[in-house]
Structures are given as C-alpha cells and as structure tokens.
Design a protein around this motif. Structure first.
Motif, PDB file in Angstrom:
ATOM      1  N   GLY A 176       1.041  -1.118  -0.062  1.00  0.00           N
ATOM      2  CA  GLY A 176       0.022  -0.121  -0.035  1.00  0.00           C
ATOM      3  C   GLY A 176       0.843   1.224  -0.136  1.00  0.00           C
ATOM      4  N   ALA A 177       0.733   2.065  -1.009  1.00  0.00           N
ATOM      5  CA  ALA A 177       1.658   3.184  -1.333  1.00  0.00           C
ATOM      6  C   ALA A 177       1.116   4.430  -1.043  1.00  0.00           C
TER       7      ALA A 177
ATOM      8  N   GLU B  42      -8.392  -0.050   5.690  1.00  0.00           N
ATOM      9  CA  GLU B  42      -8.764  -0.560   6.917  1.00  0.00           C
ATOM     10  C   GLU B  42      -9.989  -1.390   6.879  1.00  0.00           C
TER      11      GLU B  42
ATOM     12  N   ILE C 103      -4.199 -10.215   2.264  1.00  0.00           N
ATOM     13  CA  ILE C 103      -2.945 -10.085   2.184  1.00  0.00           C
ATOM     14  C   ILE C 103      -1.874 -10.718   3.327  1.00  0.00           C
TER      15      ILE C 103
ATOM     16  N   ASN D 117      -2.322  -0.156  -7.628  1.00  0.00           N
ATOM     17  CA  ASN D 117      -2.614   1.112  -8.359  1.00  0.00           C
ATOM     18  C   ASN D 117      -1.386   1.769  -8.927  1.00  0.00           C
TER      19      ASN D 117
ATOM     20  N   LEU E   4      -9.648  -7.620   3.504  1.00  0.00           N
ATOM     21  CA  LEU E   4      -8.389  -6.865   2.905  1.00  0.00           C
ATOM     22  C   LEU E   4      -7.000  -7.535   3.291  1.00  0.00           C
TER      23      LEU E   4
ATOM     24  N   ASN F 171      -0.063  -1.949   9.794  1.00  0.00           N
ATOM     25  CA  ASN F 171      -0.269  -0.736  10.196  1.00  0.00           C
ATOM     26  C   ASN F 171      -1.532  -0.311  10.521  1.00  0.00           C
TER      27      ASN F 171
ATOM     28  N   THR G 211      -1.321   7.252   1.817  1.00  0.00           N
ATOM     29  CA  THR G 211      -1.125   8.057   2.681  1.00  0.00           C
ATOM     30  C   THR G 211       0.098   7.514   3.706  1.00  0.00           C
TER      31      THR G 211
ATOM     32  N   GLY H 123       1.577   4.251   3.537  1.00  0.00           N
ATOM     33  CA  GLY H 123       2.629   3.623   2.952  1.00  0.00           C
ATOM     34  C   GLY H 123       3.701   4.299   2.445  1.00  0.00           C
TER      35      GLY H 123
ATOM     36  N   VAL I 187      -1.033   5.547  -7.925  1.00  0.00           N
ATOM     37  CA  VAL I 187      -0.623   5.644  -6.372  1.00  0.00           C
ATOM     38  C   VAL I 187       1.071   5.713  -6.299  1.00  0.00           C
TER      39      VAL I 187
HETATM   40  N1  LIG Z   1      -4.422   7.749   7.274  1.00  0.00           N
HETATM   41  C1  LIG Z   1      -3.868   7.626   8.277  1.00  0.00           C
HETATM   42  O1  LIG Z   1      -3.803   8.788   9.029  1.00  0.00           O
HETATM   43  C2  LIG Z   1      -3.459   6.493   9.189  1.00  0.00           C
HETATM   44  C3  LIG Z   1      -2.626   6.548  10.237  1.00  0.00           C
HETATM   45  C4  LIG Z   1      -2.145   5.439  10.894  1.00  0.00           C
HETATM   46  C5  LIG Z   1      -2.607   4.129  10.189  1.00  0.00           C
HETATM   47  N2  LIG Z   1      -3.362   4.037   9.168  1.00  0.00           N
HETATM   48  C6  LIG Z   1      -3.700   2.898   8.825  1.00  0.00           C
HETATM   49  O2  LIG Z   1      -3.007   2.532   7.748  1.00  0.00           O
HETATM   50  C7  LIG Z   1      -3.602   1.697   6.716  1.00  0.00           C
HETATM   51  C8  LIG Z   1      -3.705   2.422   5.258  1.00  0.00           C
HETATM   52  O3  LIG Z   1      -4.141   3.740   5.536  1.00  0.00           O
HETATM   53  P1  LIG Z   1      -3.844   4.979   4.369  1.00  0.00           P
HETATM   54  O4  LIG Z   1      -4.375   6.153   4.946  1.00  0.00           O
HETATM   55  O5  LIG Z   1      -2.434   4.939   3.724  1.00  0.00           O
HETATM   56  O6  LIG Z   1      -4.686   4.399   3.125  1.00  0.00           O
HETATM   57  P2  LIG Z   1      -4.893   5.107   1.733  1.00  0.00           P
HETATM   58  O7  LIG Z   1      -6.276   4.734   1.147  1.00  0.00           O
HETATM   59  O8  LIG Z   1      -4.260   6.137   1.622  1.00  0.00           O
HETATM   60  O9  LIG Z   1      -3.749   3.915   0.948  1.00  0.00           O
HETATM   61  C9  LIG Z   1      -4.193   2.500   0.921  1.00  0.00           C
HETATM   62  C10 LIG Z   1      -3.379   2.008  -0.542  1.00  0.00           C
HETATM   63  O10 LIG Z   1      -3.462   0.600  -0.446  1.00  0.00           O
HETATM   64  C11 LIG Z   1      -3.482   0.111  -1.779  1.00  0.00           C
HETATM   65  N3  LIG Z   1      -4.069  -1.229  -1.932  1.00  0.00           N
HETATM   66  C12 LIG Z   1      -5.490  -1.853  -1.848  1.00  0.00           C
HETATM   67  N4  LIG Z   1      -5.343  -2.891  -2.013  1.00  0.00           N
HETATM   68  C13 LIG Z   1      -4.135  -3.422  -2.052  1.00  0.00           C
HETATM   69  C14 LIG Z   1      -3.625  -4.541  -2.403  1.00  0.00           C
HETATM   70  N5  LIG Z   1      -4.366  -5.952  -2.367  1.00  0.00           N
HETATM   71  N6  LIG Z   1      -2.242  -4.608  -2.591  1.00  0.00           N
HETATM   72  C15 LIG Z   1      -1.521  -3.611  -2.763  1.00  0.00           C
HETATM   73  N7  LIG Z   1      -1.947  -2.459  -2.436  1.00  0.00           N
HETATM   74  C16 LIG Z   1      -3.039  -2.296  -2.174  1.00  0.00           C
HETATM   75  C17 LIG Z   1      -4.339   1.224  -2.415  1.00  0.00           C
HETATM   76  O11 LIG Z   1      -4.327   1.158  -3.859  1.00  0.00           O
HETATM   77  C18 LIG Z   1      -3.928   2.369  -1.693  1.00  0.00           C
HETATM   78  O12 LIG Z   1      -2.981   3.279  -2.506  1.00  0.00           O
HETATM   79  C19 LIG Z   1      -4.760   1.667   7.139  1.00  0.00           C
HETATM   80  O13 LIG Z   1      -5.067   0.215   7.947  1.00  0.00           O
HETATM   81  C20 LIG Z   1      -5.170   2.659   7.836  1.00  0.00           C
HETATM   82  O14 LIG Z   1      -5.906   2.450   9.146  1.00  0.00           O
HETATM   83  C21 LIG Z   1      -3.889   5.265   8.527  1.00  0.00           C
END
Ligand SMILES: NC(=O)c1ccc[n+]([C@@H]2O[C@H](COP(=O)([O-])OP(=O)(O)OC[C@H]3O[C@@H](n4cnc5c(N)ncnc54)[C@H](O)[C@@H]3O)[C@@H](O)[C@H]2O)c1
Length: 287
Positions: free
Chosen positions: A12-13, A94, A102, A37, A98, A119, A15, A17, A40
């Motif tokens: 996941g790359a 989240e 993974i 994607n 999914l 994460n 926000t 990643g 992304v």
């Molecule tokens: N956004 C925050 O502030 C924050 C803070 C701490 C933890 N988190 C946690 O981190 C995780 C990711 O959140 P985010 O905000 O980065 O989400 P996001 O939506 O910005 O990014 C998620 C990425 O995962 C990719 N993805 C989906 N399915 C996939 C797969 N099968 N293989 C590879 N890539 C795949 C998507 O294309 C997307 O780019 C979640 O579990 C979230 O709860 C988020």
C-alpha cells in the motif's frame, strides 16, 4: 541510521505507505513498495522526490544522499517479489477481509522468520493472524500520520505474537528513530481508542448545528491547544480511513454507544469526499 539493513516490503503506497517507505529508506533499508494502483505508486515516487529535495534545500542531506535514498526504494506491483523481505509492513485500507487476504498471501510467500507487520489503526491483530501458519511473526506496527514526522509507533502484540518478535519489532522501531510503545491487542489499541470521542463528539456537535466545522476546529486549536482541529485531522487522515476505524472499534466493543459512528462521515465516504487525498472533505483543497 540502522546498524544493519533489512529488506522491507511496504504494501500500500497511499497516505501511510509512502511515508513509511520514506522512513525506512532514510534509515538505509532496502524498500519494496507495493501497490495495485500504478497512479498511487507514481504519486508516492513524486512525494519521495519532493520530500528529499526539500531536505537537500534545507541542507539536511546532500544531493548524493538523496539519490542514494531514492535508489533504495523499488516500486512493485507483484506481491511474489516480497519473498526475500526480512520485514513486511502492510498499509492497505482499513478492512479486515483485505488485510486477511494480504497476510494469507504473505504467509505463503515470505520466509517463516520474516516479521509480518500491520499498520492497522484498529483491527485486531489476533484476528488478522488467526488461522495462518506462524502467527508468532504477525504483529501490529502502528505509525501515525505523517509517518516521517510523528515519533510514536504502537507495537501491538497479538494473542499468538512471540516475545522474540515483539522485541524485534520494538528494536526495529527504535532503529527507525521512532518511539515505540508496547500495546496488547484490543479495539483501537490505545491512541485510536482515546481519539474516537475527539472525532465523534465534534461530528455530533456539527450534526446538532451547535457550531460549524471552522468554529469547532478554531476552538480546539486556539483555546484547546490541539495542533489540528478534529475536522482538519479527518481530512488529513482520510475520512474513509477514519470512518472505517470508528466502525471497527464500535463493532469490537460490541456496539457500545460511545463509539457509534457518524452518519455525516458515512455520507461523505459514500459521496467520495475523503479529505485531502480526493481534494475535498470538510475543507476544499487544490487537486
Ligand atoms: N491515514 C492515516 O492517518 C492512518 C494513520 C495510521 C494508520 N493508518 C492505517 O494505515 C492503513 C492504510 O491507510 P492509508 O490512509 O495509507 O490508506 P490509503 O487509502 O491512503 O492507501 C491504501 C493503499 O493501499 C492500496 N491497496 C489496496 N489494496 C491493495 C492490495 N491488495 N495490494 C497492494 N496495495 C493495495 C491502495 O491502492 C491504496 O493506495 C490503514 O489500515 C489505516 O487504518 C492510517
């Protein structure tokens, strides 16, 4: 800088990643950044380049160091390429289904001694690891947003995580320059359990028409001493991620009313208004 380098897969790359990949590369680790994607992945590379260029401008690193750090990050779209990773950090949306999918892929692809970290903001590590071979290597490793800036990492021990791997993850967080805290698996862990009422009450105040978004944010920042108001924070986090986290905590607390998710957030997610990442949320942003 780490005393030894690891090959770290980041799944996941988005926000989180992209930021996690940067933290790992800055500390000298080889990174394989995976996303399904391509757009992304391109955005993540642009982010890494822009952030490291700013470091050069500020005199924090040399141009050579920037090139070296960028060269440590490979962008990939095939999960099989994670086979040689010492550590994998999952950062996909989240959703339990999914994440289970993974981790079952990782359990097949990766070495049995590879550390498999999630994460997740709130989902049970025990449930993610449930039924998979070698659950002792599966742990939560919860960065905060933005990952390169925020010092805290919650290291979450699932029911079957081994002590050895908990210590390994703890040390890895320290090597990344973070401040790890050990947390036992429970809904929302520590920080997101405490944070739920911050968002939920702000949303209730908005829903009751007691104050608008700007006013609530202003009060919490100016008078409350918070760095960001609850609505600015939701836009930064991603309203989909924030909503999913509240839903997960609510479900895992057997629907205790204090964690009940907000209809306002639900409607915004349905409309695709997810905050900064889509250009509109509680505030408007340049796309
Ligand atoms: N956004 C925050 O502030 C924050 C803070 C701490 C933890 N988190 C946690 O981190 C995780 C990711 O959140 P985010 O905000 O980065 O989400 P996001 O939506 O910005 O990014 C998620 C990425 O995962 C990719 N993805 C989906 N399915 C996939 C797969 N099968 N293989 C590879 N890539 C795949 C998507 O294309 C997307 O780019 C979640 O579990 C979230 O709860 C988020």
């Amino acid at each position: 800088m780490a005393t030894h380098t690891e090959t770290v897969g980041v799944i996941g790359a988005g926000t989180m990643g992209a930021g996690i990949a940067l933290v790992c590369a800055r500390n000298g680790h080889q990174v394989k950044l995976l996303d399904t994607n391509q757009a992304v992945l391109d955005k993540a590379l642009a982010y890494l380049q822009a952030t490291l260029s700013r470091d050069v401008e500020k005199g924090k690193i040399t141009e050579e160091k920037k090139t070296e750090t960028l060269a440590l990050v490979d962008r990939i779209s095939d999960m099989e390429l994670l086979a040689d990773c010492d550590i994998v950090i999952e950062a996909v949306p989240e959703r339990l289904d999914l994440k289970k999918n993974i981790f079952s892929g990782l359990a097949r692809i990766c070495r049995s001694d590879a550390l498999l970290l999630s994460n997740t903001s709130s989902i049970s590590i025990t449930e993610i690891a449930g039924g998979l071979p070698h659950p002792e290597r599966i742990l939560g490793f919860h960065f905060f947003n933005p990952a390169p800036v925020m010092p805290l990492v919650e290291v979450i021990r699932g029911t079957k995580s081994s002590e050895e791997n908990v210590q390994r993850a703890y040390r890895f967080a320290e090597e990344l320059g973070k401040v790890p805290v050990l947390v036992t698996d429970s809904p929302g862990f520590i920080v997101n359990r405490i944070a739920r009422p911050y968002y939920n009450e702000a949303l209730r105040i908005l829903g009751d028409n007691l104050a608008d978004v700007e006013k609530i944010d202003r009060i919490m920042k100016k008078a409350g001493g918070f760095k960001m108001g609850p609505f600015e924070l939701q836009d930064m986090i991603g309203i989909d991620i924030n909503f999913a986290t509240t839903q997960s905590v609510y479900t895992d607390f057997f629907h205790e009313g204090r964690f009940k998710p907000s209809r306002i957030q639900q409607r915004m997610v349905q409309a695709g208004s997810l905050g900064r990442k889509t250009g509109e949320g509680f505030y408007d942003y340049d796309k």
